[in-house]
Scaffold this active site. Structure first.
Site, PDB file in Angstrom:
ATOM      1  CE  LYS A  50      -6.407 -13.429  -5.552  1.00 59.51           C
ATOM      2  NZ  LYS A  50      -7.703 -13.646  -4.860  1.00 59.51           N
ATOM      3  CE1 TYR A  80       3.686  -1.448  -1.440  1.00 62.55           C
ATOM      4  CE2 TYR A  80       5.118   0.252  -0.536  1.00 62.55           C
ATOM      5  CZ  TYR A  80       3.891  -0.385  -0.577  1.00 62.55           C
ATOM      6  OH  TYR A  80       2.887   0.039   0.246  1.00 62.55           O
ATOM      7  CG  ASP A  83      -2.784   0.814   7.330  1.00 62.73           C
ATOM      8  OD1 ASP A  83      -1.624   0.726   7.784  1.00 62.73           O
ATOM      9  OD2 ASP A  83      -3.233   1.854   6.804  1.00 62.73           O
ATOM     10  CG  ASP A  91       0.822  -0.599   2.535  1.00 63.07           C
ATOM     11  OD1 ASP A  91       1.129   0.009   3.583  1.00 63.07           O
ATOM     12  OD2 ASP A  91       0.187  -0.070   1.600  1.00 63.07           O
ATOM     13  CG  ASP A  95      -9.341 -13.573  -1.612  1.00 65.00           C
ATOM     14  OD1 ASP A  95      -8.460 -14.354  -1.173  1.00 65.00           O
ATOM     15  OD2 ASP A  95     -10.116 -13.892  -2.539  1.00 65.00           O
TER      16      ASP A  95
END
Ligand code: IPM
Ligand code: MG
Length: 364
Positions: free
Chosen positions: A190, A135, A250, A246, A222
Site C-alpha cells: 500500500k 501484528y 482467506d 492474513d 486493494d
C-alpha cells in the site's frame, strides 16, 4: 524425528486426530508427542501457551497445529486469549515465512463461488510475512489522545513497522519459491499511502536485482483483492506483509471452493516449521464430525516435504487425497450434488485406506 502435535480448540482436535492417523499410516520412523494449546491450555494451565508446550515445540523437528479460539474467551484480557498461542509460537520460534498455497482441485472446481472457468487449474502460492507488521509492532495500546481529531478522547493504537532485514528475508523466500514455479512474483503493498509499504516496495525491488530470471510485479492491496476475484489465475507467487497476507489468504482460499482444503507452512530460517490448516477452530461445528480434515492432512504432506525431507511420503498423502476426491467423497463444506457426503472421521478413514492400499473404490 519428533513431531509436536498441538490440536488446540474447536474442530482442531477432530481434524488433527485424522491427520495423525494418516501420518502413522505411512509407517515412517516418526515419534509424536501431544500438548495442549489455546483455550484448552488456558483451561488446564491458565495460559494459552504454557511453557511446557513451548518447550515441546522448540525441541521438536516440526509442529502440527490444529486451530485455536472460541468466542467464549473473547472477554479475557488479550494476553490470555487463545490466539496468543499461535502468535506466540510464530514469534518465539521465529516462524517468519508463511506459505499458503491456494490450489483448486479439478474435482472441486464447482465448489468455488466463482465461475469454474475462472478457477479451473488455479495454483497460487501466497507468502505472508508472519512475525512483523502491525501484528507485532510496538508501541500499541490505549491512551488518552493528545492530538488528532478528538484531543482528550480515549483512543487505541497499533504500530505498523518493518525493518530492512525482515523484508529482505521474506523477499528471498518469495523469489526462491518462484524459481521452482513459473518465475513470477507479485509483491502486494500500500505504497501509495503507507510509509511502511513504500519501504517494503523499495526493499523488495532491491532484492529482486539478485533474481533477474524472475519477473516482479508490484500491486496495491486493494487492487490485489479485486484481481483475486476477477482474474485469480494471473497470480503465481504473491508475497506480502502480515496483515494484508492474513486477509488475502482467506480470500484466495475461498476461490478454491473451501478453506477446509488449504494447508499452510510457517517456516523459520532453517526450514523448521509449524504446519496448520489455513482455517480456524470453527466452534460452531466443533464436536459434530462435520469438519473437513483435508487441510490438516495436506499440512502433514507439507511438513514431510519442507521440514522432514520426505518428499515421497508427501506425494503419497497428496495422491491419496486426490483419489478420495475422485471417488466422490466429500465433507459438507465441499459437497455438491452427485457426490457422497461423509464426516470428519470417515474422511480420515478414506485417506488412510488409500495410503495403506485398502481402499474400496467408491462409485458415485
Ligand atoms: C491466521 C489467523 C490468525 C492470524 C489468528 C488466529 C491470530 O487468522 O493464521 O490467518 O491472524 O494470523
Ligand atoms: Mg487469518
Amino acid at each position: 524425528m519428533k513431531i509436536a502435535i498441538l490440536p488446540g480448540d474447536g474442530i482442531g482436535t477432530e481434524i488433527v486426530a485424522q491427520a495423525v492417523r494418516v501420518l502413522h499410516a505411512l509407517e515412517l520412523k516418526i515419534e509424536t508427542e501431544t500438548a495442549l494449546v489455546g483455550g484448552a491450555a488456558y483451561e488446564a494451565h491458565g495460559h494459552p501457551l504454557p511453557d511446557s508446550t513451548l518447550q515441546l515445540a522448540r525441541a521438536a523437528d516440526a509442529i502440527l497445529f490444529g486451530a485455536v479460539g472460541d468466542w467464549k474467551y473473547d472477554q479475557l484480557e488479550r494476553a490470555l486469549r487463545p490466539e496468543q498461542a499461535i502468535l506466540g509460537l510464530r514469534k518465539q520460534l521465529g516462524l517468519f515465512a508463511n506459505l499458503r498455497p491456494a490450489l483448486c482441485y479439478p474435482q472441486l472446481t464447482h465448489a468455488s463461488s466463482l465461475k469454474p472457468e475462472l478457477v479451473a487449474g488455479l495454483d497460487i502460492l501466497i507468502i505472508r510475512e508472519l512475525t512483523g507488521d502491525i501484528y507485532f509492532g510496538q508501541p500499541r495500546g490505549r491512551r488518552t489522545a493528545v492530538d488528532g481529531h478528538f484531543p482528550g478522547a480515549d483512543e487505541a493504537f497499533d504500530t505498523m513497522r518493518y525493518s530492512r532485514p525482515e523484508i529482505e528475508r521474506i523477499a528471498h523466500v518469495a523469489f526462491q519459491a518462484a524459481r521452482k514455479r513459473s518465475k513470477k512474483v507479485t509483491s502486494v503493498d500500500k505504497a501509495n499511502v503507507l510509509e511502511t509499504f513504500q519501504f517494503w516496495k523499495d526493499v523488495v525491488t532491491e532484492v529482486h536485482a539478485q533474481y533477474p530470471d524472475v519477473e516482479l510485479q508490484h500491486m496495491y492491496v486493494d487492487n490485489a483483492a479485486m484481481q483475486l476475484v476477477k482474474a485469480p489465475k494471473s497470480f503465481d507467487v504473491l508475497v506480502t506483509g502480515n496483515m494484508f497476507g492474513d486477509i488475502l489468504s482467506d480470500e484466495a482460499a475461498m476461490l478454491t471452493g473451501s478453506i477446509g482444503m488449504l494447508p499452510s507452512a510457517s517456516l523459520d530460517r532453517s526450514n523448521k516449521g509449524l504446519y496448520e490448516p489455513s482455517h480456524g477452530s470453527a466452534p460452531d461445528i466443533a464436536g459434530r464430525d462435520l469438519a473437513n480434515p483435508l487441510a490438516t492432512i495436506l499440512s502433514v504432506a507439507m511438513m514431510l516435504r519442507y521440514s522432514l525431507d520426505q518428499a515421497a511420503a508427501a506425494d503419497r498423502i497428496e495422491s491419496a487425497v486426490q483419489a478420495v476426491l475422485t471417488a466422490g467423497l466429500r465433507t459438507a463444506d465441499i459437497w455438491s450434488q452427485g457426490t457422497t457426503k461423509i464426516g470428519t472421521r470417515a474422511m480420515g478413514d478414506a485417506v488412510v485406506a488409500e495410503i495403506t492400499g485398502k481402499a474400496i473404490t467408491t462409485k458415485t
